[in-house]
Scaffold this motif. Structure first.
Motif, short mmCIF file in Angstrom:
data_model
loop_
_atom_site.label_atom_id
_atom_site.label_comp_id
_atom_site.label_asym_id
_atom_site.label_seq_id
_atom_site.Cartn_x
_atom_site.Cartn_y
_atom_site.Cartn_z
N ASN A 1 0.85 -1.17 0.00
CA ASN A 1 0.00 0.00 0.00
C ASN A 1 0.89 1.23 0.00
OD1 ASN A 1 -1.94 1.85 0.31
ND2 ASN A 1 -2.71 1.10 2.27
N TYR A 2 1.03 1.87 -1.17
CA TYR A 2 1.91 3.03 -1.28
C TYR A 2 1.10 4.29 -0.98
CZ TYR A 2 5.14 -0.11 -3.64
OH TYR A 2 5.98 -1.14 -3.94
N ARG A 3 1.51 5.01 0.05
CA ARG A 3 0.78 6.22 0.42
C ARG A 3 1.39 7.38 -0.35
NH1 ARG A 3 1.20 8.62 6.20
NH2 ARG A 3 2.42 10.06 4.95
N ALA A 4 0.91 7.62 -1.58
CA ALA A 4 1.53 8.63 -2.43
C ALA A 4 1.22 10.04 -1.96
CB ALA A 4 1.06 8.44 -3.88
N VAL A 5 0.00 10.26 -1.53
CA VAL A 5 -0.39 11.56 -1.01
C VAL A 5 -1.02 11.32 0.36
CG1 VAL A 5 -1.80 13.61 -1.35
CG2 VAL A 5 -0.84 12.44 -3.32
N GLY A 6 -0.45 11.89 1.38
CA GLY A 6 -0.93 11.61 2.73
C GLY A 6 -1.41 12.86 3.44
N GLY A 7 -2.60 13.32 3.08
CA GLY A 7 -3.16 14.47 3.79
C GLY A 7 -2.60 15.80 3.32
N VAL A 8 -2.91 16.17 2.07
CA VAL A 8 -2.42 17.43 1.52
C VAL A 8 -3.56 18.44 1.44
CG1 VAL A 8 -1.66 18.52 -0.62
CG2 VAL A 8 -0.48 16.50 0.23
N VAL B 1 6.12 23.14 -0.53
CA VAL B 1 7.21 22.18 -0.73
C VAL B 1 6.72 20.82 -0.26
CG1 VAL B 1 9.61 21.63 -0.21
CG2 VAL B 1 8.86 24.01 -0.28
N MET B 2 6.82 19.80 -1.13
CA MET B 2 6.34 18.47 -0.76
C MET B 2 7.51 17.52 -0.56
SD MET B 2 2.88 17.70 -2.91
CE MET B 2 2.51 16.23 -1.97
N TYR B 3 7.33 16.61 0.40
CA TYR B 3 8.33 15.56 0.63
C TYR B 3 7.59 14.31 1.08
CZ TYR B 3 12.48 13.15 2.29
OH TYR B 3 13.49 12.24 2.46
N ALA B 4 7.83 13.19 0.41
CA ALA B 4 7.25 11.90 0.78
C ALA B 4 5.74 11.98 0.99
CB ALA B 4 7.93 11.34 2.02
N GLY B 5 5.03 12.65 0.08
CA GLY B 5 3.58 12.63 0.11
C GLY B 5 2.94 13.67 1.00
N PRO C 1 22.39 13.85 2.27
CA PRO C 1 22.75 12.43 2.33
C PRO C 1 21.50 11.55 2.35
CG PRO C 1 23.08 13.47 4.46
CD PRO C 1 22.73 14.56 3.50
N GLY C 2 21.64 10.31 1.91
CA GLY C 2 20.53 9.35 1.97
C GLY C 2 19.54 9.51 0.84
N LEU C 3 18.46 8.75 0.93
CA LEU C 3 17.44 8.74 -0.11
C LEU C 3 16.08 9.02 0.51
CD1 LEU C 3 18.48 5.48 -1.97
CD2 LEU C 3 18.72 7.80 -2.83
N PRO C 4 15.11 9.49 -0.30
CA PRO C 4 13.75 9.66 0.23
C PRO C 4 13.20 8.31 0.67
CG PRO C 4 13.98 10.72 -1.91
CD PRO C 4 15.22 9.93 -1.70
N PRO C 5 12.28 8.29 1.63
CA PRO C 5 11.76 7.01 2.12
C PRO C 5 10.88 6.33 1.06
CG PRO C 5 10.56 8.82 3.08
CD PRO C 5 11.67 9.43 2.31
N VAL C 6 10.74 5.01 1.19
CA VAL C 6 9.86 4.26 0.31
C VAL C 6 8.43 4.49 0.80
CG1 VAL C 6 9.45 2.03 -0.74
CG2 VAL C 6 11.69 2.56 0.18
N LEU C 7 7.50 4.71 -0.14
CA LEU C 7 6.17 5.18 0.25
C LEU C 7 5.30 4.10 0.88
CD1 LEU C 7 5.42 7.57 -2.70
CD2 LEU C 7 5.94 8.18 -0.36
N ASP C 8 5.71 2.81 0.78
CA ASP C 8 4.88 1.81 1.44
C ASP C 8 5.45 1.48 2.83
OD1 ASP C 8 7.12 0.49 0.55
OD2 ASP C 8 6.07 -1.38 0.16
N ASP C 9 6.50 2.20 3.20
CA ASP C 9 7.10 1.92 4.49
C ASP C 9 7.62 3.23 5.08
OD1 ASP C 9 8.14 0.60 6.64
OD2 ASP C 9 10.03 0.07 5.65
N LEU C 10 6.70 4.17 5.30
CA LEU C 10 7.10 5.48 5.80
C LEU C 10 7.47 5.38 7.27
CD1 LEU C 10 4.46 7.76 4.09
CD2 LEU C 10 6.89 7.66 3.61
N PRO C 11 8.52 6.09 7.67
CA PRO C 11 8.87 6.05 9.10
C PRO C 11 7.80 6.76 9.93
CG PRO C 11 10.19 7.70 7.94
CD PRO C 11 9.38 6.99 6.90
#
Lengths: 318, 621
Positions: free
Chosen positions: B318-325, B526-530, B571-581
């Motif tokens: 379940n990829y949460r592409a947009v999470g409450g915008v 500015v958007m980041y990880a949905g 540094p690092g990469l954006p999080p994966v959308l099906d496993d958001l911290p």
């Protein structure tokens, strides 16, 4: 001795002969151009789509045979040697990192090919060399047994750079190496490239359409328009005080924080037709300074200022 | 491999075909060990015995030979010949196709014209000619059937190879020192192999039929040797009086070919990447809505996105592409949405008009209100009337959004006429007017151009003209200038800016370029990880970014005039959308993240003019 010397290099793509009549003259993608790159230097190549920058790059690495002209690498003319001979001296990093890796090969197979085929290394030597290269591009060795689709764009581009390094070339042609990457990753890759260059004493030819990037990484910049060099100069001078009106147009068009929006030109913006090139200067149709002289005679590349050259009859003064 | 098998057996018909063919294979493989009569021993006294007779379960033929034994031996032979022919045809045809496709040019021309000539013959005529030249016999029939099928493989594989040969990894292989033969074998073949398997699985059945056909005509297996075709041929004269002699081999051919074809279709569907990605499951006309929670109340904005949540359900993930915008625009305002790839900016824009492909997209919460009316879950007809009329889109690549086979004028006219009653002539006049509005020179002439006759900049102008066609209130532009050269981009941006000032258009402008945002937009999100991490007036956000992500992202962008320098990187990469911290999505990459950042959701807070989703925002200077 320059690392790379190009003289009168040109490429004309032949056109299909019509059923009746003689063959048309062909599309001139790169018109005869000469330049050289010193060892340890980064030469930026800038231009818009269709200006011949990718054709130039493919000729430099031997993927395309030039119609005329010579390429010399460290004083050695390569003539029409195949890509394998070129490969040991000059390598290529492609724009699309995923597309340049075979989707059905593991990264180890990709990395081994140049070591085995170009340098004839035995298996233990290859493993040692791959470990060495991977350490230098900050990749973990456990990636070696994975497939390309498992990597993000930035990682894949580092793998592509690692493959280019495996051939131990003297020169690397970087064809838009960061255009497909996000800005936060773009900086990682650019910094890695800068670091590798100082450590390994490489020479870069950096092709891009992004003026800010080219300025940040290059020593000198070549500006191409319609298959020809219109201006060469030191990176920090070319865009700050351009001599050719096209360079000036490019510099003014780049969107910059803190500069208000103003279209620098409203005239036709299309490149001239390569099948039917205009006589004289190719930029004359878009140029605010163009005169009859420009439309009649092609300008030569002339020295302007101490280390800047431009091909213009009416250069901008500063 | 196991994924392939699961996919294959999910197709019930393919599973049935696999079962039948497996049973037949088991039977014919064990035939030599079964207690059967000798298939070739004649007993004229026992001729034409009916099935279920004693000692002969399927009866006997016109020479008194045991039909069961002949059937099993014959099937064995027919299958072997069919599969061998398919393998030979695949190897030869694919080699020809790969060589022609890889080298291209003259080689391609000569080889493929030869193949075309072979194809121009009716296949049975060609097979007959080959057998006539070589003489009858099963081996010669096999050669004929293989030869007849070579062109099919050659053409199929050539098409695939041409596409692959132009790819960059082939160039890279040449630079790694590979020769042509090695490239064909190690770079091309692994990529072409699935196509060869697909082509084989769908043609084996045919080849068995063709071999049977030749044997039926007496050109294949010679008596007394049995194969399915010759058994049918020998039974032909007794078809009326003793039908079982033809029904038995006929049924077997039917079973074999049917099961192989069903299995072959299943293999094709499971292997073909286009079918696997769900191209067969056509997306619905609007995005699926499965809203949970309260629907936010209406506001008086022109277009308001309220707590929008869009997800992609792919398999178990379940990829949460947009999470409450939440975003809003007023007339004449330009709102920029900036973010990196995967930040959810495009999905947010597509959700507005229900354009996210479903499956796999699902809108799981929130509302999108146009003049107070909720568009999420609105009936298709309501959305269709507003799409392109009140809210219009401009996409990144005009070449893929314009239909290649229609003239641009006609496409413009269609846009208008689908919303307004207008005669063809009026619509055309309006199309020319629109092309003039977007500053296309010689609009009267260019209205009749096809999209491929225009340059990228001109095509994008047509895209904008199409968006303007019905004088919409809102234009949503998704990276409209990313594919364009800088000199063209500057003109398109000016055009959009003029249009919104002249017409009071609201623009939602999606981009990854801070320079573009700074020049065009009044406000920026500015958007980041949905999620939105910061929102405020463009100048304020760019001068004094409050979120660490915004600040570091701005620092990454090289600015002209700075000379050679080290560039800042995150540094690092954006999080994966099906496993958001849990907590702040940026915390793993943030240099000032603390324990509290990793727990619980961080709200978007601060003054209404400049809100930020951060517990430790950067201080204003």
């Amino acid at each position: 001795m320059p690392a790379l010397k190009v003289e009168h290099l040109a490429k004309t793509f032949p056109l299909k002969r019509p059923l009746f009549g003689a063959a048309p003259p062909g599309a001139r993608a790169v018109r005869p151009m000469s330049f050289q790159v010193e060892a340890g230097e980064t030469l930026g190549v800038v231009g818009e789509s269709g200006c011949g920058k990718s054709t130039l790059a493919r000729m430099l690495v031997g993927l395309l045979e030039p119609t005329e002209g010579t390429i010399e690498i460290e004083g050695e003319a390569l003539g029409s040697a195949g890509p394998a001979e070129f490969g040991k001296l000059i390598q290529y990093v492609f724009q699309d990192p995923q597309g340049s890796l075979n989707p059905r090969k593991t990264i180890r197979q990709v990395m081994e090919a140049p070591l085995r085929l170009l340098h004839g290394m035995a298996k233990p030597d290859r493993d040692r060399r791959i470990a060495e290269i991977f350490a230098s591009v900050n990749l973990r060795e456990e990636y070696l047994d994975r497939y390309p689709h498992e990597f993000s764009g930035g990682q894949a581009q580092r793998i592509a750079i690692a493959r280019a390094l495996a051939a131990s070339p003297r020169i690397i042609v970087l064809d838009e190496p960061v255009s497909a990457l996000d800005v936060s990753v773009q900086a990682q890759v650019l910094n890695l490239l800068a670091d590798l260059k100082t450590r390994l004493g490489l020479t870069y030819l950096f092709i891009t359409h992004d003026l800010a990037v080219v300025e940040a990484v290059s020593d000198r910049v070549v500006v191409l328009y319609f298959g020809a060099v219109v201006e060469i100069g030191r990176a920090e001078r070319v865009f700050a005080s351009p001599r050719h009106p096209y360079t000036s147009l490019l510099a003014k068009s780049a969107p910059v924080v803190g500069r208000s929006l103003a279209a620098p030109e409203q005239k036709g913006t299309e490149l001239p037709d390569p099948l039917n090139p205009p006589p004289g200067c190719a930029f004359a149709g878009r140029c605010p300074r163009a005169t009859d002289l420009c439309r009649a005679r092609e300008p030569e590349l002339k020295q302007m200022g101490e280390d800047q050259l431009a091909a213009c009859h009416h250069p901008l003064e500063h | 491999m196991s994924a392939f098998l699961t996919l294959l057996f999910r197709n019930r018909l393919a599973a049935m075909g696999a079962g039948v063919i497996a049973a037949i294979l088991l039977l014919v493989l064990t035939t030599p060990f079964l207690p059967l009569h000798d298939p070739d021993v004649t007993a004229t006294a026992d001729r034409f015995m009916r099935p279920f007779a004693e000692g002969h379960p399927l009866g006997t033929d016109h020479l008194g030979r045991d039909l069961l034994s002949r059937l099993l031996h014959g099937t064995r032979l027919s299958l072997a010949v069919g599969v061998a022919a398919a393998l030979i045809a695949a190897v030869i045809g694919s080699s020809i196709g790969m060589v022609a496709g890889y080298f291209g040019g003259r080689t391609d021309n000569v080889v493929m014209r030869g193949v075309d000539m072979l194809m121009a013959f009716p296949y049975i005529l060609l097979a007959l000619a080959i057998v006539a030249a070589l003489g009858p016999g099963l081996m010669n029939a096999l050669i004929a059937v293989a030869a007849v099928n070579v062109p099919f493989f050659a053409r199929n594989i050539r098409g695939v190879t041409v596409g692959l040969a132009g790819r960059e990894f082939i160039d890279a292989a040449r630079l790694a020192g590979m020769g042509h033969a090695r490239i064909i074998l190690t770079e091309l073949l692994p990529n072409v192999l699935p196509v060869i398997v697909i082509a084989m699985s769908t043609t084996v059945g045919w080849m068995i039929l063709e071999t049977a056909g030749l044997s039926f005509l007496g050109l294949g297996s010679q008596p007394p040797q049995a194969d399915l075709g010759s058994m049918l041929g020998e039974a032909r004269s007794a078809m009326i009086s003793h039908p079982h002699t033809s029904v038995v081999p006929g049924l077997m051919i039917f079973l074999i070919v049917m099961s192989i074809n069903l299995l072959g279709d299943g293999v094709r569907d499971a292997l073909d990447p286009r079918l696997r990605s769900g191209a067969l499951s056509r997306p619905r006309a609007t995005t699926l809505v499965r809203r949970q929670g309260d629907i936010p109340p209406a506001t008086d904005d022109l277009l308001a996105i309220q707590d929008l949540r869009t997800e992609f359900h792919i398999g178990k993930r379940n990829y949460r592409a947009v999470g409450g915008v939440s975003l809003a625009v007023r007339p004449g305002e330009c709102l920029g949405i900036i973010g990196e790839s995967g930040s959810g900016k495009s999905v947010t824009a597509l959700s507005v008009m229900g354009l996210v492909a479903s499956p796999p997209g699902v809108i799981s919460g929130g509302a999108v209100r146009f003049l107070g009316e909720d568009l999420i879950g609105a009936p298709y007809e309501t959305l269709r009337q507003k799409r392109g009329d009140r809210v219009a889109y401009v996409f990144q690549d005009p070449l893929s959004t314009l239909h290649p086979l229609y003239r641009v004028g006609r496409q413009l006219a269609e846009t208008i006429r689908s919303h307004h009653v207008l005669s063809k002539a009026e619509a055309r006049a309006r199309a020319i007017q629109l092309l003039n509005d977007v500053r296309i020179p010689n609009a009267e002439r260019r209205v009749d151009d096809y999209p491929h006759e225009m340059s990228g900049g001109m095509r994008q102008r047509v895209g904008i003209a199409m968006a303007l066609a019905n004088e919409p209130d809102v234009i949503i532009a998704d990276e409209p200038t990313t594919a364009l050269d800088v000199t063209v981009q500057a003109q398109i941006l000016c055009l959009l800016d003029d249009l919104r000032r002249e017409r009071g258009l609201a623009i939602i402008f999606i981009t990854h370029d801070f320079g573009v945002v700074a020049q065009l937009c009044d406000r920026v999100a500015v958007m980041y990880a949905g999620g939105i991490v910061e929102e405020g007036p463009t100048q304020v956000v760019l001068d004094t970014p409050a979120h660490p992500y915004t600040k570091r992202l701005i620092a990454c962008v090289p600015e002209p005039g700075g000379g050679r320098r080290e560039l800042a990187a995150i540094p690092g990469l954006p999080p994966v959308l099906d496993d958001l911290p849990p907590g702040c999505a940026f915390a793993p990459r943030c240099y000032k993240a603390e324990e509290s950042c990793r727990k619980g959701e961080v709200p978007l807070q601060g003054p209404a003019l400049h809100a930020v989703r951060c517990l430790f925002p950067e201080r204003a200077h």
